[in-house]
Design a protein around this motif. Structure first.
Motif, short mmCIF file in Angstrom:
data_model
loop_
_atom_site.label_atom_id
_atom_site.label_comp_id
_atom_site.label_asym_id
_atom_site.label_seq_id
_atom_site.Cartn_x
_atom_site.Cartn_y
_atom_site.Cartn_z
N ALA A 52 70.67 71.15 132.10
CA ALA A 52 71.32 69.98 131.50
C ALA A 52 70.50 68.72 131.78
N GLY A 53 69.98 68.61 132.99
CA GLY A 53 69.16 67.44 133.36
C GLY A 53 67.89 67.36 132.51
N ASP A 54 67.23 68.50 132.31
CA ASP A 54 66.01 68.51 131.48
C ASP A 54 66.33 68.12 130.04
N LEU A 55 67.45 68.62 129.52
CA LEU A 55 67.84 68.28 128.14
C LEU A 55 68.12 66.78 128.03
N LEU A 56 68.76 66.22 129.04
CA LEU A 56 69.03 64.78 129.02
C LEU A 56 67.73 63.98 129.11
N ARG A 57 66.81 64.43 129.96
CA ARG A 57 65.52 63.73 130.07
C ARG A 57 64.73 63.82 128.76
N ALA A 58 64.80 64.96 128.09
CA ALA A 58 64.12 65.10 126.79
C ALA A 58 64.74 64.16 125.76
N GLU A 59 66.05 63.98 125.86
CA GLU A 59 66.76 63.08 124.95
C GLU A 59 66.30 61.64 125.16
N ILE A 60 66.06 61.24 126.40
CA ILE A 60 65.54 59.90 126.68
C ILE A 60 64.16 59.75 126.02
N LYS A 61 63.31 60.74 126.24
CA LYS A 61 61.93 60.70 125.71
C LYS A 61 61.90 60.65 124.19
N SER A 62 62.86 61.31 123.56
CA SER A 62 62.87 61.39 122.09
C SER A 62 63.21 60.04 121.45
N GLY A 63 63.64 59.09 122.29
CA GLY A 63 63.99 57.77 121.77
C GLY A 63 65.30 57.75 121.00
N SER A 64 66.21 58.66 121.32
CA SER A 64 67.49 58.72 120.61
C SER A 64 68.35 57.50 120.95
N LEU B 237 73.95 68.58 123.42
CA LEU B 237 72.57 69.01 123.67
C LEU B 237 72.54 70.50 124.03
N LEU B 238 73.51 70.93 124.84
CA LEU B 238 73.57 72.34 125.22
C LEU B 238 73.81 73.23 124.00
N GLN B 239 74.73 72.79 123.15
CA GLN B 239 75.04 73.60 121.96
C GLN B 239 73.85 73.74 121.04
N LYS B 240 73.11 72.65 120.88
CA LYS B 240 71.93 72.67 120.03
C LYS B 240 70.91 73.67 120.60
N ALA B 241 70.71 73.59 121.93
CA ALA B 241 69.74 74.49 122.56
C ALA B 241 70.19 75.95 122.47
N ILE B 242 71.49 76.19 122.57
CA ILE B 242 72.02 77.54 122.47
C ILE B 242 71.73 78.09 121.07
#
Ligand code: UDP
Ligand code: MG
Length: 212
Positions: free
Chosen positions: A56-68, A92-97
């Motif tokens: 979950a932390g990695d997905l959140l960090r990727a979301e920051i980087k993506s400029g969302s 984010l979890l659902q999308k990754a799933i």
């Protein structure tokens, strides 16, 4: 945030995934304090047991980087060691799933508080997703602090000031979630203060039973 519409949308997204694949989705929560070794052991589990690792932390960090649009809010919360609202993390979890094509998942570092847990459960109750077991990496604060200060991953939250805040949030908000699943008999506690390979032996023994 947290509107009824959003929740309904999230539900339907996963619903579609399940009906399309027609498969049972298995979820294992991987919990424990910051620096307890969740990510490291998840990498080992993936290599040996065919799960997809979702941090979950990695997905959140990727979301920051993506400029969302949520990026700034997430970044500020991580810097303060606070817990991002479930609505954001679950999307984010659902999308990754959905994108993974797998049906076996390790969800690492989520749910982190009662709000996270209740939101996740209210969504997945309608579906065929039930957390099978909860791996609990139990480690002393002293050892976790040492690891966090030495891991050098360039993380904005691995400084002593934020680490102290994360420990406090973990004790106050995350441990009760582990206790909740403990009362349901789902928790498998692992002594996470030991070296990586020793911990993995314990982890392996648990997974051999889950997959049996
Ligand atoms: N975080 C969050 N919700 C989650 C997972 C992580 O808000 O479901 C945020 C929270 O601020 C946390 C930070 O991301 O302190 C880092 O989490 P991560 O799991 O990457 O850290 P770890 O516990 O592995 O050190
Ligand atoms: Mg981690």
């Amino acid at each position: 945030m947290g509107s009824v519409t959003d929740t309904a949308n999230m539900g339907s997204v996963t619903d579609t995934t399940n009906t399309e694949s027609g498969k049972k989705v298995t979820v294992i929560f991987v919990l424990g304090g910051p620096g307890s070794g969740k990510g490291t052991q998840c990498t080992n589990i993936v290599q040996n047991f065919g799960y997809t690792h979702l941090s979950a932390g990695d997905l959140l960090r990727a979301e920051i980087k993506s400029g969302s649009e949520n990026g700034t809010m997430i970044q500020n919360m991580i810097k303060e060691g606070k817990i991002v609202p479930a609505e954001v993390t679950i999307k984010l979890l659902q999308k990754a799933i959905q994108e993974s094509g797998n049906e076996k998942f390790l969800i690492d570092g989520f749910p982190r508080n009662e709000e996270n847990r209740a939101s996740f459960e209210s969504i997945v109750r309608l579906l065929r997703i039930v957390p099978e077991i909860v791996l609990f990496f139990d480690c002393s604060e002293e050892e976790m602090e040492k690891r966090l200060l030495n891991r050098n991953q360039g993380r904005e939250d691995d400084n002593i000031e934020t680490i102290r805040k994360r420990f406090k949030v973990y004790m106050e908000s995350s441990l009760p979630v582990i206790q909740y699943y403990g009362n349901l008999g789902k928790v498998r506690r692992i002594d996470a203060a030991k070296p990586i390979d020793v911990v993995f032996e314990e982890v392996k023994a648990i997974f051999e039973k889950v997959d049996a």
